[in-house]
Each structure stands twice: as C-alpha cells, then as structure tokens.
Design a protein around this motif. Sequence first.
Motif, PDB file in Angstrom:
ATOM      1  N   UNK A 167      13.799   6.232 -10.665  1.00  0.00           N
ATOM      2  CA  UNK A 167      14.905   5.689 -11.465  1.00  0.00           C
ATOM      3  C   UNK A 167      16.174   6.506 -11.228  1.00  0.00           C
ATOM      4  N   UNK A 168      16.028   7.827 -11.127  1.00  0.00           N
ATOM      5  CA  UNK A 168      17.180   8.705 -10.882  1.00  0.00           C
ATOM      6  C   UNK A 168      17.768   8.451  -9.494  1.00  0.00           C
ATOM      7  N   UNK A 169      16.897   8.304  -8.484  1.00  0.00           N
ATOM      8  CA  UNK A 169      17.389   8.016  -7.132  1.00  0.00           C
ATOM      9  C   UNK A 169      18.165   6.700  -7.124  1.00  0.00           C
ATOM     10  N   UNK A 170      17.593   5.657  -7.747  1.00  0.00           N
ATOM     11  CA  UNK A 170      18.273   4.358  -7.804  1.00  0.00           C
ATOM     12  C   UNK A 170      19.623   4.467  -8.501  1.00  0.00           C
ATOM     13  N   UNK A 171      19.686   5.216  -9.599  1.00  0.00           N
ATOM     14  CA  UNK A 171      20.939   5.386 -10.341  1.00  0.00           C
ATOM     15  C   UNK A 171      22.012   6.067  -9.483  1.00  0.00           C
TER      16      UNK A 171
END
Length: 113
Positions: free
Chosen positions: A35-39
Amino acid sequence: MTRITLVPNPIDSFITTVVSGNAEISEEQRLRVCAWLKANGIDPKDVCSSRPITVEGRIYQGRKRHQVICFSEFHLDETGHRYADPRDSTTAMVIQRAVRQKVELEPDPEASA
C-alpha cells in the motif's frame, strides 16, 4: 580586519531498511508495504522482493528531508515481460531505482504490541 567564522549546519544522512529482502515478512506487513509503495507511485509487482527496500535521506535542523525510496525493479520489455539477467538466465534482470517519497510508511502495528 575582522574574520568571521561560519558555524556549519550539520547535515546527517540516514538509511532506514523497510524490507531486508532476505527475511520473511507477514502477510499483514507485505500488504502494508505494498500500500505504501502504491501511494508513492510504485507498482509493487514490479519490485524484486528478494532485494532490500530502503528509505534514504537527510536530517537538517531536526527534520527529515529529501527522502527517497530505493529498491530493485524488474527490467521489463515493451509487453511487460521480465528480461532474463544476462549473467544468470535463471533470474530476472533488475535495475536500481530511487523515487522521491511522497507518503511515509504507516507505523508498524506489531511494534506497538
């Protein structure tokens, strides 16, 4: 003649390891990192999970600045298929990437338990 000596403002560098690449992580941790990478505009499926993911930056006057996410990304052809590493055809070729961090990683819920 008066001589002025400037006092330097110290700048400290830091490297935070998010994923070491050689240790197993829980499914909850994997989802949190994805989720952090996507954000931050990074497609998690293109990131090599067997290599480290780090956040690198500087601390100036007590504040973190110029933070970048450093990771290994699979080298893809025009159709999205991974290139084989020319040194070892059994592994995929990866390239080192650094992307400016826009969104910080949420705190680890397991660390506060």
